[in-house]
Design a protein around this motif. Structure first.
Motif, PDB file in Angstrom:
ATOM      1  N   ALA A  45       0.875  -1.174   0.000  1.00 59.76           N
ATOM      2  CA  ALA A  45       0.000   0.000   0.000  1.00 59.76           C
ATOM      3  C   ALA A  45       0.912   1.224   0.000  1.00 59.76           C
ATOM      4  O   ALA A  45       2.136   1.097  -0.012  1.00 59.76           O
ATOM      5  CB  ALA A  45      -0.920  -0.003   1.224  1.00 59.76           C
ATOM      6  N   GLU A  46       0.312   2.398   0.051  1.00 53.21           N
ATOM      7  CA  GLU A  46       1.109   3.622   0.004  1.00 53.21           C
ATOM      8  C   GLU A  46       2.117   3.697   1.152  1.00 53.21           C
ATOM      9  O   GLU A  46       3.205   4.239   0.997  1.00 53.21           O
ATOM     10  CB  GLU A  46       0.200   4.844   0.041  1.00 53.21           C
ATOM     11  N   ASP A  47       1.777   3.121   2.303  1.00 53.19           N
ATOM     12  CA  ASP A  47       2.645   3.214   3.476  1.00 53.19           C
ATOM     13  C   ASP A  47       2.987   1.847   4.078  1.00 53.19           C
ATOM     14  O   ASP A  47       3.386   1.764   5.221  1.00 53.19           O
ATOM     15  CB  ASP A  47       1.994   4.104   4.534  1.00 53.19           C
ATOM     16  N   ARG A  48       2.846   0.768   3.297  1.00 49.72           N
ATOM     17  CA  ARG A  48       3.132  -0.578   3.800  1.00 49.72           C
ATOM     18  C   ARG A  48       4.026  -1.320   2.800  1.00 49.72           C
ATOM     19  O   ARG A  48       3.779  -1.281   1.598  1.00 49.72           O
ATOM     20  CB  ARG A  48       1.855  -1.361   4.033  1.00 49.72           C
ATOM     21  N   TYR A  49       5.053  -2.023   3.330  1.00 51.74           N
ATOM     22  CA  TYR A  49       6.017  -2.734   2.506  1.00 51.74           C
ATOM     23  C   TYR A  49       6.269  -4.119   3.091  1.00 51.74           C
ATOM     24  O   TYR A  49       6.027  -4.352   4.270  1.00 51.74           O
ATOM     25  CB  TYR A  49       7.342  -1.965   2.439  1.00 51.74           C
ATOM     26  N   ARG A  50       6.780  -5.008   2.251  1.00 50.13           N
ATOM     27  CA  ARG A  50       7.138  -6.355   2.706  1.00 50.13           C
ATOM     28  C   ARG A  50       8.455  -6.772   2.058  1.00 50.13           C
ATOM     29  O   ARG A  50       8.626  -6.640   0.852  1.00 50.13           O
ATOM     30  CB  ARG A  50       6.057  -7.364   2.332  1.00 50.13           C
ATOM     31  N   GLU A 103      18.420  -0.145   3.634  1.00 58.04           N
ATOM     32  CA  GLU A 103      18.310   1.243   4.065  1.00 58.04           C
ATOM     33  C   GLU A 103      16.824   1.588   4.119  1.00 58.04           C
ATOM     34  O   GLU A 103      16.091   1.341   3.162  1.00 58.04           O
ATOM     35  CB  GLU A 103      19.024   2.173   3.088  1.00 58.04           C
ATOM     36  N   LEU A 104      16.391   2.144   5.222  1.00 61.02           N
ATOM     37  CA  LEU A 104      14.987   2.503   5.409  1.00 61.02           C
ATOM     38  C   LEU A 104      14.816   4.013   5.335  1.00 61.02           C
ATOM     39  O   LEU A 104      15.671   4.760   5.805  1.00 61.02           O
ATOM     40  CB  LEU A 104      14.479   2.003   6.764  1.00 61.02           C
ATOM     41  N   ALA A 105      13.712   4.433   4.778  1.00 59.19           N
ATOM     42  CA  ALA A 105      13.394   5.860   4.733  1.00 59.19           C
ATOM     43  C   ALA A 105      13.004   6.327   6.137  1.00 59.19           C
ATOM     44  O   ALA A 105      12.763   5.516   7.036  1.00 59.19           O
ATOM     45  CB  ALA A 105      12.242   6.108   3.760  1.00 59.19           C
ATOM     46  N   ASP A 106      12.950   7.624   6.308  1.00 57.52           N
ATOM     47  CA  ASP A 106      12.528   8.183   7.589  1.00 57.52           C
ATOM     48  C   ASP A 106      11.127   7.711   7.928  1.00 57.52           C
ATOM     49  O   ASP A 106      10.273   7.582   7.047  1.00 57.52           O
ATOM     50  CB  ASP A 106      12.551   9.712   7.546  1.00 57.52           C
ATOM     51  N   PHE A 107      10.898   7.442   9.189  1.00 56.46           N
ATOM     52  CA  PHE A 107       9.600   7.065   9.757  1.00 56.46           C
ATOM     53  C   PHE A 107       9.116   5.679   9.321  1.00 56.46           C
ATOM     54  O   PHE A 107       7.948   5.373   9.448  1.00 56.46           O
ATOM     55  CB  PHE A 107       8.519   8.113   9.449  1.00 56.46           C
ATOM     56  N   VAL A 125       6.100  -0.629   7.936  1.00 58.86           N
ATOM     57  CA  VAL A 125       5.062   0.390   7.820  1.00 58.86           C
ATOM     58  C   VAL A 125       5.712   1.764   8.012  1.00 58.86           C
ATOM     59  O   VAL A 125       6.628   1.924   8.815  1.00 58.86           O
ATOM     60  CB  VAL A 125       3.918   0.150   8.842  1.00 58.86           C
ATOM     61  N   ARG A 126       5.244   2.721   7.212  1.00 61.68           N
ATOM     62  CA  ARG A 126       5.725   4.098   7.352  1.00 61.68           C
ATOM     63  C   ARG A 126       4.686   4.878   8.135  1.00 61.68           C
ATOM     64  O   ARG A 126       3.520   4.969   7.748  1.00 61.68           O
ATOM     65  CB  ARG A 126       5.936   4.740   5.983  1.00 61.68           C
ATOM     66  N   GLU A 127       5.097   5.447   9.261  1.00 63.58           N
ATOM     67  CA  GLU A 127       4.209   6.231  10.121  1.00 63.58           C
ATOM     68  C   GLU A 127       4.790   7.624  10.278  1.00 63.58           C
ATOM     69  O   GLU A 127       5.778   7.808  10.975  1.00 63.58           O
ATOM     70  CB  GLU A 127       4.063   5.565  11.490  1.00 63.58           C
TER      71      GLU A 127
END
Length: 160
Positions: A45-50, A103-107, A125-127
């Motif tokens: 989804a827009e803010d969920r990754y696997r 490497e993970l993006a912020d949040f 998840v991006r929060e």
């Protein structure tokens, strides 16, 4: 693979050091050719990754997942080989330790991790914190957080 000199861009762009470092490290790691274990990266989804890693032969106690700020480190350490390999005619199943860095993006934070059927699945998840979300500002009033994800706008009320 070609290597690009990012020096001219580093001179003229401020605040992009981390991005340039990521590009240079990515080019180096691609050139080294170590791509074990193989993995898939999905956007659910827009803010969920696997992230799904193929870790056949590893047990839960042999895999360590460490999440730091902007870095996810997955390591697998095989215990000493307890079986006698002298009877094998061909050994094609990888039985070696590994280390995979993402490497993970912020949040972005790790929500969960599961191991089933030789696949390690890591849910991300991006929060974005409430203070970082766009907010509507009315002229002559203090900032009011809005529930929408629209870009920052300024409302203007015309005097009659």
């Amino acid at each position: 693979m070609r290597s690009f000199d990012l020096t001219p861009y580093r001179r003229s762009m401020v605040g992009f050091d981390r991005l340039f470092d990521l590009l240079e490290n990515s080019a180096r790691s691609a050139a080294s050719g170590d791509n074990y274990p193989p993995f898939d990266l999905e956007r659910l989804a827009e803010d969920r990754y696997r992230i799904t890693l193929a870790v056949a032969g590893f047990r839960k106690n042999e895999i360590d997942i460490t999440a730091q700020q902007n870095l996810l480190l997955v390591t697998g350490r095989k215990e000493a080989a307890q079986q006698d390999r002298s009877n094998f005619l061909h050994v094609g199943i990888a039985n070696r330790s590994f280390e995979r860095r993402f490497e993970l993006a912020d949040f972005v934070r790790v929500e969960s991790a599961n191991l089933a059927d030789g696949l390690l699945t890591i849910e991300l998840v991006r929060e974005i914190p409430e203070a970082m979300k766009p907010q509507k500002i009315a002229i002559g009033a203090t900032a009011q957080p809005a529930a929408s994800n629209d870009t920052k706008t300024i409302e203007h009320s015309a005097a009659a």
